[in-house]
Design a protein around this motif. Structure first.
Motif, PDB file in Angstrom:
ATOM      1  N   ASP A 281      19.010  30.849 -33.079  1.00 14.92           N
ATOM      2  CA  ASP A 281      19.153  29.747 -34.024  1.00 14.92           C
ATOM      3  C   ASP A 281      18.360  30.105 -35.285  1.00 14.92           C
ATOM      4  O   ASP A 281      18.035  31.271 -35.506  1.00 14.92           O
ATOM      5  CB  ASP A 281      18.681  28.414 -33.423  1.00 14.92           C
ATOM      6  CG  ASP A 281      17.241  28.467 -32.928  1.00 14.92           C
ATOM      7  OD1 ASP A 281      16.465  29.293 -33.479  1.00 14.92           O
ATOM      8  OD2 ASP A 281      16.881  27.703 -32.012  1.00 14.92           O
ATOM      9  N   GLY A 282      18.021  29.143 -36.073  1.00 17.33           N
ATOM     10  CA  GLY A 282      17.310  29.430 -37.308  1.00 17.33           C
ATOM     11  C   GLY A 282      15.949  30.044 -37.102  1.00 17.33           C
ATOM     12  O   GLY A 282      15.459  30.793 -37.955  1.00 17.33           O
ATOM     13  N   GLN A 283      15.296  29.737 -35.978  1.00 17.49           N
ATOM     14  CA  GLN A 283      13.929  30.220 -35.747  1.00 17.49           C
ATOM     15  C   GLN A 283      13.881  31.365 -34.729  1.00 17.49           C
ATOM     16  O   GLN A 283      13.137  32.317 -34.905  1.00 17.49           O
ATOM     17  CB  GLN A 283      13.045  29.071 -35.269  1.00 17.49           C
ATOM     18  CG  GLN A 283      12.796  28.012 -36.334  1.00 17.49           C
ATOM     19  CD  GLN A 283      11.781  26.983 -35.863  1.00 17.49           C
ATOM     20  OE1 GLN A 283      11.341  27.014 -34.724  1.00 17.49           O
ATOM     21  NE2 GLN A 283      11.412  26.075 -36.745  1.00 17.49           N
ATOM     22  N   VAL A 284      14.659  31.236 -33.659  1.00 16.23           N
ATOM     23  CA  VAL A 284      14.641  32.249 -32.605  1.00 16.23           C
ATOM     24  C   VAL A 284      15.757  33.264 -32.846  1.00 16.23           C
ATOM     25  O   VAL A 284      16.909  32.887 -33.040  1.00 16.23           O
ATOM     26  CB  VAL A 284      14.805  31.612 -31.214  1.00 16.23           C
ATOM     27  CG1 VAL A 284      14.898  32.694 -30.147  1.00 16.23           C
ATOM     28  CG2 VAL A 284      13.648  30.669 -30.931  1.00 16.23           C
ATOM     29  N   LYS A 285      15.400  34.546 -32.849  1.00 22.26           N
ATOM     30  CA  LYS A 285      16.380  35.615 -33.009  1.00 22.26           C
ATOM     31  C   LYS A 285      16.392  36.450 -31.726  1.00 22.26           C
ATOM     32  O   LYS A 285      15.369  37.022 -31.348  1.00 22.26           O
ATOM     33  CB  LYS A 285      16.016  36.487 -34.208  1.00 22.26           C
ATOM     34  CG  LYS A 285      16.067  35.756 -35.543  1.00 22.26           C
ATOM     35  CD  LYS A 285      15.697  36.684 -36.694  1.00 22.26           C
ATOM     36  CE  LYS A 285      15.746  35.941 -38.025  1.00 22.26           C
ATOM     37  NZ  LYS A 285      15.371  36.814 -39.164  1.00 22.26           N
ATOM     38  N   ALA A 286      17.531  36.477 -31.087  1.00 24.23           N
ATOM     39  CA  ALA A 286      17.667  37.240 -29.839  1.00 24.23           C
ATOM     40  C   ALA A 286      18.605  38.420 -30.068  1.00 24.23           C
ATOM     41  O   ALA A 286      19.570  38.324 -30.826  1.00 24.23           O
ATOM     42  CB  ALA A 286      18.195  36.338 -28.726  1.00 24.23           C
TER      43      ALA A 286
ATOM     44  N   GLN B  80       9.555  34.319 -31.269  1.00 28.44           N
ATOM     45  CA  GLN B  80      10.710  34.167 -32.143  1.00 28.44           C
ATOM     46  C   GLN B  80      11.664  35.359 -32.104  1.00 28.44           C
ATOM     47  O   GLN B  80      12.780  35.270 -32.595  1.00 28.44           O
ATOM     48  CB  GLN B  80      10.252  33.931 -33.580  1.00 28.44           C
ATOM     49  CG  GLN B  80       9.400  32.678 -33.744  1.00 28.44           C
ATOM     50  CD  GLN B  80       8.922  32.507 -35.176  1.00 28.44           C
ATOM     51  OE1 GLN B  80       9.636  32.818 -36.119  1.00 28.44           O
ATOM     52  NE2 GLN B  80       7.707  32.022 -35.333  1.00 28.44           N
ATOM     53  N   HIS B  81      11.233  36.466 -31.510  1.00 30.00           N
ATOM     54  CA  HIS B  81      12.071  37.658 -31.451  1.00 30.00           C
ATOM     55  C   HIS B  81      12.227  38.066 -29.982  1.00 30.00           C
ATOM     56  O   HIS B  81      11.290  38.601 -29.382  1.00 30.00           O
ATOM     57  CB  HIS B  81      11.463  38.801 -32.263  1.00 30.00           C
ATOM     58  CG  HIS B  81      11.284  38.471 -33.709  1.00 30.00           C
ATOM     59  ND1 HIS B  81      10.111  37.926 -34.202  1.00 30.00           N
ATOM     60  CD2 HIS B  81      12.127  38.586 -34.766  1.00 30.00           C
ATOM     61  CE1 HIS B  81      10.246  37.737 -35.512  1.00 30.00           C
ATOM     62  NE2 HIS B  81      11.451  38.127 -35.875  1.00 30.00           N
ATOM     63  N   LEU B  82      13.394  37.795 -29.425  1.00 26.49           N
ATOM     64  CA  LEU B  82      13.642  38.041 -28.005  1.00 26.49           C
ATOM     65  C   LEU B  82      14.539  39.258 -27.804  1.00 26.49           C
ATOM     66  O   LEU B  82      15.497  39.468 -28.561  1.00 26.49           O
ATOM     67  CB  LEU B  82      14.310  36.829 -27.354  1.00 26.49           C
ATOM     68  CG  LEU B  82      13.401  35.694 -26.853  1.00 26.49           C
ATOM     69  CD1 LEU B  82      12.649  35.056 -28.005  1.00 26.49           C
ATOM     70  CD2 LEU B  82      14.231  34.660 -26.108  1.00 26.49           C
ATOM     71  N   ALA B  83      14.223  40.046 -26.785  1.00 22.46           N
ATOM     72  CA  ALA B  83      15.096  41.124 -26.332  1.00 22.46           C
ATOM     73  C   ALA B  83      15.638  40.699 -24.974  1.00 22.46           C
ATOM     74  O   ALA B  83      14.873  40.425 -24.047  1.00 22.46           O
ATOM     75  CB  ALA B  83      14.320  42.425 -26.212  1.00 22.46           C
TER      76      ALA B  83
ATOM     77  N   LEU C 118       9.140  38.759 -26.820  1.00 21.93           N
ATOM     78  CA  LEU C 118       9.380  38.402 -25.422  1.00 21.93           C
ATOM     79  C   LEU C 118      10.589  39.177 -24.920  1.00 21.93           C
ATOM     80  O   LEU C 118      11.610  39.273 -25.603  1.00 21.93           O
ATOM     81  CB  LEU C 118       9.641  36.897 -25.296  1.00 21.93           C
ATOM     82  CG  LEU C 118      10.014  36.344 -23.910  1.00 21.93           C
ATOM     83  CD1 LEU C 118       8.825  36.458 -22.950  1.00 21.93           C
ATOM     84  CD2 LEU C 118      10.465  34.879 -24.028  1.00 21.93           C
ATOM     85  N   VAL C 119      10.482  39.739 -23.707  1.00 22.56           N
ATOM     86  CA  VAL C 119      11.590  40.445 -23.071  1.00 22.56           C
ATOM     87  C   VAL C 119      12.094  39.586 -21.915  1.00 22.56           C
ATOM     88  O   VAL C 119      11.312  39.136 -21.073  1.00 22.56           O
ATOM     89  CB  VAL C 119      11.156  41.832 -22.553  1.00 22.56           C
ATOM     90  CG1 VAL C 119      12.335  42.547 -21.899  1.00 22.56           C
ATOM     91  CG2 VAL C 119      10.594  42.674 -23.691  1.00 22.56           C
TER      92      VAL C 119
END
Length: 332
Positions: A42-47, A9-12, A254-255
């Motif tokens: 989006d609502g769940q994934v934050k990049a 859910q937290h992408l770099a 996740l990167v």
């Protein structure tokens, strides 16, 4: 994990994809980290974006530090003010192309304020002393994307950035050697040239020509001159990661890296090693998207890459987003 949520859910996101042959010759990148971030968030994934491309450096600097170009390098008025840091991004440039300042000697004379006075080779130390005096406490940091030396084996003047061998004139090589010898004498006086050889009781100080040092060949030889006037030659990717310190503190699952063609002779001169090292420290997967890759599975593991995905270049944004949605971002 809640049903219907992605495990990541937290992408770099970092880097950019250029246009491939399939994608035509349109200017600019086909997909940037910022563009991918906007598509994924989006609502769940934050990049969030990790800025590791040299053309993103300026956005990481704070006043009064300043980024300058090759063309601005001879003019001290274009540098950041005294007490501040001036950044220059330097690469392995084609030795057949003349730099904006002409020769390294001419650049040194510009810094010394003696341009056009025809200082001879015996006056290099005088010119260098004057240049250091005029530069004063201005900090010059040359961020290099290559570690090639100016002279010696695998030197920057013996090949193009594409690793094609070239031949430069004897006169040009002689001028570089003369300058290198003068800087060696300067280093010997200031103690900059002292390195060690051997181990234990046999560990002895030795001298190494500045023109043979790693990174001295960057930017037509800027890597040779910068330390002589009190500057530093730093790895571009490592420095960019340090400047991203605030972004690196956020949670990461996740990167994701977007990058140009990956080959054995190019991957080391890209942000992939520093991103892989950081992902490894965070104990998270690291995936890479590219148009072309010839690196082996061993090399993929060496750079801490979890997987390399090839995209065609026809619609990179849709391709990358689709692959991530079907794999890493698939909801459970």
């Amino acid at each position: 994990m809640v049903s219907g949520q992605s495990a990541f859910q937290h992408l770099a996101v970092a880097g950019k994809l250029g246009h491939s042959e399939a994608g035509g010759n349109a200017p600019g990148p086909s997909l940037t980290a910022q563009g991918l971030k906007e598509q994924l968030s989006d609502g769940q994934v934050k990049a969030r974006v990790i800025r590791v491309e040299p053309d993103e450096l300026e956005s990481l600097l704070t006043w009064p530090d300043r980024l300058i170009s090759y063309e601005q390098l001879p003019d001290l008025q274009a540098w950041a003010p005294p007490g501040a840091t001036t950044y220059l991004v330097a690469r392995h440039e084609d030795p057949r192309v003349a730099p904006p300042w002409g020769s390294l000697g001419a650049l040194l004379e510009s810094w010394a304020g003696t341009a056009g006075r025809g200082a001879g080779t015996g006056q290099v130390e005088q010119v260098l002393s004057r240049a250091r005096e005029r530069i004063g406490n201005r900090r010059l940091r040359v961020l290099t994307t290559t570690d090639r030396p100016l002279l010696g084996l695998s030197s920057a003047v013996s090949m193009t950035p594409q690793l094609m061998p070239v031949t430069v004139t004897e006169e040009y090589l002689r001028s570089l050697k003369v300058l290198g010898e003068a800087l060696s004498k300067w280093d010997a006086k200031s103690g900059l040239a002292q390195i060690t050889s051997g181990s234990g009781p046999h560990r002895l100080p030795v001298q190494q020509s500045p023109a043979l040092r790693s990174g001295s060949g960057t930017g037509w030889g800027i890597g040779l001159l910068a330390p002589a006037v009190g500057g530093q030659v730093l790895d571009a990717w490592e420095t960019m990661m340090q400047l991203n310190a605030a972004s690196l503190q956020a949670p990461t699952d996740l990167v994701v890296a977007l990058t140009g063609p990956l080959h054995s002779h190019t991957v080391a001169y890209s942000p992939i090693p520093v991103l892989g090292q950081w992902a490894q420290q965070q104990a998270v997967p690291f995936v890479v998207f590219t148009h072309e890759s010839t690196i082996s599975r061993y090399e993929v593991a060496q750079w801490a890459v979890t997987n390399v995905y090839h995209v065609s270049g026809r619609d990179d944004a849709e391709s990358v987003q689709g692959i991530l949605a079907r794999t890493w971002l698939r909801k459970c």
